[in-house]
Design a protein around this motif. Structure first.
Motif, PDB file in Angstrom:
ATOM      1  N   PHE A   1       0.831  -1.200   0.000  1.00  0.00           N
ATOM      2  CA  PHE A   1       0.000   0.000   0.000  1.00  0.00           C
ATOM      3  C   PHE A   1       0.868   1.254   0.000  1.00  0.00           C
ATOM      4  N   ALA A   2       1.956   1.237   0.803  1.00  0.00           N
ATOM      5  CA  ALA A   2       2.835   2.400   0.879  1.00  0.00           C
ATOM      6  C   ALA A   2       3.464   2.705  -0.474  1.00  0.00           C
ATOM      7  N   ILE A   3       3.908   1.667  -1.171  1.00  0.00           N
ATOM      8  CA  ILE A   3       4.506   1.866  -2.501  1.00  0.00           C
ATOM      9  C   ILE A   3       3.477   2.444  -3.467  1.00  0.00           C
ATOM     10  N   ALA A   4       2.271   1.866  -3.466  1.00  0.00           N
ATOM     11  CA  ALA A   4       1.215   2.364  -4.353  1.00  0.00           C
ATOM     12  C   ALA A   4       0.867   3.813  -4.022  1.00  0.00           C
ATOM     13  N   LEU A   5       0.784   4.111  -2.722  1.00  0.00           N
ATOM     14  CA  LEU A   5       0.459   5.472  -2.300  1.00  0.00           C
ATOM     15  C   LEU A   5       1.513   6.460  -2.781  1.00  0.00           C
ATOM     16  N   LEU A   6       2.796   6.121  -2.588  1.00  0.00           N
ATOM     17  CA  LEU A   6       3.867   7.033  -2.973  1.00  0.00           C
ATOM     18  C   LEU A   6       3.899   7.242  -4.483  1.00  0.00           C
ATOM     19  N   VAL A   7       3.708   6.162  -5.247  1.00  0.00           N
ATOM     20  CA  VAL A   7       3.702   6.291  -6.706  1.00  0.00           C
ATOM     21  C   VAL A   7       2.551   7.182  -7.164  1.00  0.00           C
ATOM     22  N   ILE A   8       1.358   6.931  -6.631  1.00  0.00           N
ATOM     23  CA  ILE A   8       0.193   7.736  -7.012  1.00  0.00           C
ATOM     24  C   ILE A   8       0.350   9.178  -6.554  1.00  0.00           C
ATOM     25  N   LEU A   9       0.897   9.355  -5.340  1.00  0.00           N
ATOM     26  CA  LEU A   9       1.061  10.711  -4.814  1.00  0.00           C
ATOM     27  C   LEU A   9       2.075  11.492  -5.642  1.00  0.00           C
ATOM     28  N   PHE A  10       3.217  10.869  -5.939  1.00  0.00           N
ATOM     29  CA  PHE A  10       4.217  11.533  -6.785  1.00  0.00           C
ATOM     30  C   PHE A  10       3.631  11.843  -8.156  1.00  0.00           C
ATOM     31  N   GLY A  11       2.911  10.884  -8.747  1.00  0.00           N
ATOM     32  CA  GLY A  11       2.313  11.113 -10.054  1.00  0.00           C
ATOM     33  C   GLY A  11       1.306  12.245 -10.039  1.00  0.00           C
ATOM     34  N   THR A  12       0.535  12.343  -8.948  1.00  0.00           N
ATOM     35  CA  THR A  12      -0.463  13.405  -8.843  1.00  0.00           C
ATOM     36  C   THR A  12       0.190  14.764  -8.669  1.00  0.00           C
ATOM     37  N   VAL A  13       1.278  14.811  -7.901  1.00  0.00           N
ATOM     38  CA  VAL A  13       2.014  16.073  -7.750  1.00  0.00           C
ATOM     39  C   VAL A  13       2.581  16.505  -9.099  1.00  0.00           C
ATOM     40  N   PHE A  14       3.154  15.556  -9.832  1.00  0.00           N
ATOM     41  CA  PHE A  14       3.653  15.875 -11.178  1.00  0.00           C
ATOM     42  C   PHE A  14       2.518  16.372 -12.070  1.00  0.00           C
ATOM     43  N   ALA A  15       1.351  15.742 -11.965  1.00  0.00           N
ATOM     44  CA  ALA A  15       0.209  16.171 -12.767  1.00  0.00           C
ATOM     45  C   ALA A  15      -0.200  17.595 -12.420  1.00  0.00           C
TER      46      ALA A  15
ATOM     47  N   GLU B   1       1.920  24.364 -15.352  1.00  0.00           N
ATOM     48  CA  GLU B   1       2.764  24.811 -16.459  1.00  0.00           C
ATOM     49  C   GLU B   1       1.934  25.147 -17.701  1.00  0.00           C
ATOM     50  N   VAL B   2       0.913  24.332 -17.955  1.00  0.00           N
ATOM     51  CA  VAL B   2       0.038  24.603 -19.096  1.00  0.00           C
ATOM     52  C   VAL B   2      -0.632  25.969 -18.936  1.00  0.00           C
ATOM     53  N   ILE B   3      -1.148  26.219 -17.739  1.00  0.00           N
ATOM     54  CA  ILE B   3      -1.770  27.519 -17.459  1.00  0.00           C
ATOM     55  C   ILE B   3      -0.737  28.627 -17.558  1.00  0.00           C
TER      56      ILE B   3
ATOM     57  N   LEU C   1       8.972  19.410  -4.256  1.00  0.00           N
ATOM     58  CA  LEU C   1       9.848  20.184  -5.137  1.00  0.00           C
ATOM     59  C   LEU C   1      10.298  19.410  -6.375  1.00  0.00           C
ATOM     60  N   LEU C   2      10.144  18.081  -6.359  1.00  0.00           N
ATOM     61  CA  LEU C   2      10.660  17.282  -7.462  1.00  0.00           C
ATOM     62  C   LEU C   2      10.100  17.706  -8.822  1.00  0.00           C
ATOM     63  N   PRO C   3       8.795  17.809  -8.999  1.00  0.00           N
ATOM     64  CA  PRO C   3       8.292  18.185 -10.328  1.00  0.00           C
ATOM     65  C   PRO C   3       8.664  19.609 -10.717  1.00  0.00           C
ATOM     66  N   GLU C   4       8.633  20.530  -9.761  1.00  0.00           N
ATOM     67  CA  GLU C   4       9.024  21.905 -10.061  1.00  0.00           C
ATOM     68  C   GLU C   4      10.512  21.964 -10.390  1.00  0.00           C
ATOM     69  N   GLY C   5      11.302  21.117  -9.706  1.00  0.00           N
ATOM     70  CA  GLY C   5      12.730  21.052 -10.008  1.00  0.00           C
ATOM     71  C   GLY C   5      12.983  20.567 -11.419  1.00  0.00           C
TER      72      GLY C   5
ATOM     73  N   ALA D   1      12.444  23.439 -13.714  1.00  0.00           N
ATOM     74  CA  ALA D   1      13.540  24.417 -13.652  1.00  0.00           C
ATOM     75  C   ALA D   1      14.764  23.916 -14.408  1.00  0.00           C
ATOM     76  N   ILE D   2      15.107  22.636 -14.245  1.00  0.00           N
ATOM     77  CA  ILE D   2      16.258  22.066 -14.938  1.00  0.00           C
ATOM     78  C   ILE D   2      16.018  22.049 -16.444  1.00  0.00           C
ATOM     79  N   SER D   3      14.792  21.717 -16.842  1.00  0.00           N
ATOM     80  CA  SER D   3      14.452  21.718 -18.271  1.00  0.00           C
ATOM     81  C   SER D   3      14.607  23.113 -18.868  1.00  0.00           C
ATOM     82  N   ALA D   4      14.197  24.143 -18.112  1.00  0.00           N
ATOM     83  CA  ALA D   4      14.344  25.517 -18.598  1.00  0.00           C
ATOM     84  C   ALA D   4      15.815  25.891 -18.744  1.00  0.00           C
TER      85      ALA D   4
END
Length: 365
Positions: A41-55, A61-63, A266-270, A273-276
């Protein structure tokens, strides 16, 4: 995820999975325990949570592409701050008291952003383009407000006499909340109205151009951004249980939770920033990085302060002497890095070394 081109499937799948996961655990009354099933459950939660933060950051960014700079960066930082406040408040108010979590997270954000992220962006840009330019006036505005807010929030509590450090009294915390919000509000006025040209650099060779965004895509991104933020807030409680259990299992130091929360938000925002920086748009990298630090202190500290006051919880803000030295070193280094309007590889490497020292000291204080 990219703000250009068709919307990636992950930008709506992860928010949907996050909402579905919350509904399932709520309906079943599932309580997390560190067993084999709990680990899954913890692994699934972290994957979904990270994916949602990235989303959430993708839709921000689109906005941002539609409304342009510096308003676009502001949308990104506010979205990340909402996630941060939700996670910090939920963990602090959990079963295991964590009065120092807000301090550790804010300090971790400053170290990650001003040393790790800035250093990596400058280093990558230096390797690819030799030197990169940016607006010195904008960087000076960021740094002056950041230094003042960080000192008030993280250093001053150690030297007050009304209450023994590292805490503010209720009156002191209320005053700090007000002046912090006021200073951040004036900064936003400066960034978006009075001197927004300070935060926009002329495009150079290799920099990305703005893309056209339809009204339908903009509306869809706004809706999905709100759903993503709501999903993260709803799952914050389960995330806090996982952090407590894993921290206790591995014998992690007290600052581990703050570092983990900071990395999550900060991971998705990072990545953005690196891409820019790779596209020779260091100005956007600086706006994202330093804007995150300012939003973290300017919005998170007042929000958490109000929550702890209303719920009668303790809030420790003062840094240890070791952390205070690292913060001072970061201030001095940032002044030199952003003092000329040009950067190179060496500046980036020095910042990354300071960040490595910070991470090492978290686990070997």
């Amino acid at each position: 995820m990219s703000a250009h081109g068709p919307m990636p499937r992950s930008s709506w799948i992860f928010p949907a999975l996050a909402v579905l996961l919350f509904l399932v655990v709520t309906a079943t009354g599932y309580g997390f325990t560190l067993t084999a099933g709990g680990a899954m459950f913890a692994i699934a939660l972290l994957v979904i949570l990270f994916g949602t933060v990235f989303a959430a950051v993708h839709h921000s960014e689109v906005i941002a592409e539609r409304i342009g700079e510096p308003y676009g960066t502001l949308v990104l930082t506010l979205a990340v701050t909402i996630i941060e406040v939700a996670l910090i408040t939920t963990i602090m108010l959990g079963e295991k008291p964590a009065p120092e979590l807000a301090r550790d997270t804010v300090f971790a954000v400053i170290m990650i952003v001003c040393n790790g992220l800035v250093g990596l962006c400058v280093f990558i840009g230096g390797l690819r383009y030799g030197e990169q330019g940016f607006q010195v006036s904008g960087a000076n505005v960021y740094l002056s407000v950041l230094f003042a807010l960080a000192t008030i929030a993280l250093i001053m509590p150690n030297y007050t006499t009304t209450t023994p450090g590292p805490v503010y009294s209720a009156m002191q915390l209320g005053f700090v909340d007000v002046v912090t919000l006021a200073l951040y509000g004036v900064f936003l006025y400066t960034q978006t109205v009075a001197h927004k040209d300070y935060f926009v650099h002329e495009r150079g060779e290799g920099e990305d151009a703005e893309a056209y965004l339809s009204g339908r895509m903009l509306t869809l991104s706004i809706v999905l951004l709100l759903v993503s933020l709501l999903a993260v807030v709803l799952l914050a409680k389960k995330f806090s249980l996982v952090v407590d259990a894993v921290g206790a299992k591995i014998g992690a130091p007290p600052a581990f939770a703050g570092l983990l929360v900071a990395l999550l938000i900060l991971l998705p925002e990072g990545v953005a920033a690196i891409s820019a920086a790779r596209r020779n748009n260091l100005q956007k990298s600086i706006n994202l990085a330093l804007g995150s630090s300012l939003a973290t202190i300017g919005l998170t500290i007042p929000a958490v302060g109000v929550a702890t006051y209303v719920l009668d919880k303790e809030l420790k803000l003062g840094l240890s002497p070791q952390s205070s030295i690292l913060l001072l070193l970061t201030f001095l280094l940032s002044m030199m890095t952003f003092g000329t309007g040009r950067t190179n590889v060496l500046f980036g490497l020095v910042h990354m070394v300071v960040f490595a020292v910070y991470v090492f000291m978290v686990f070997v204080p």
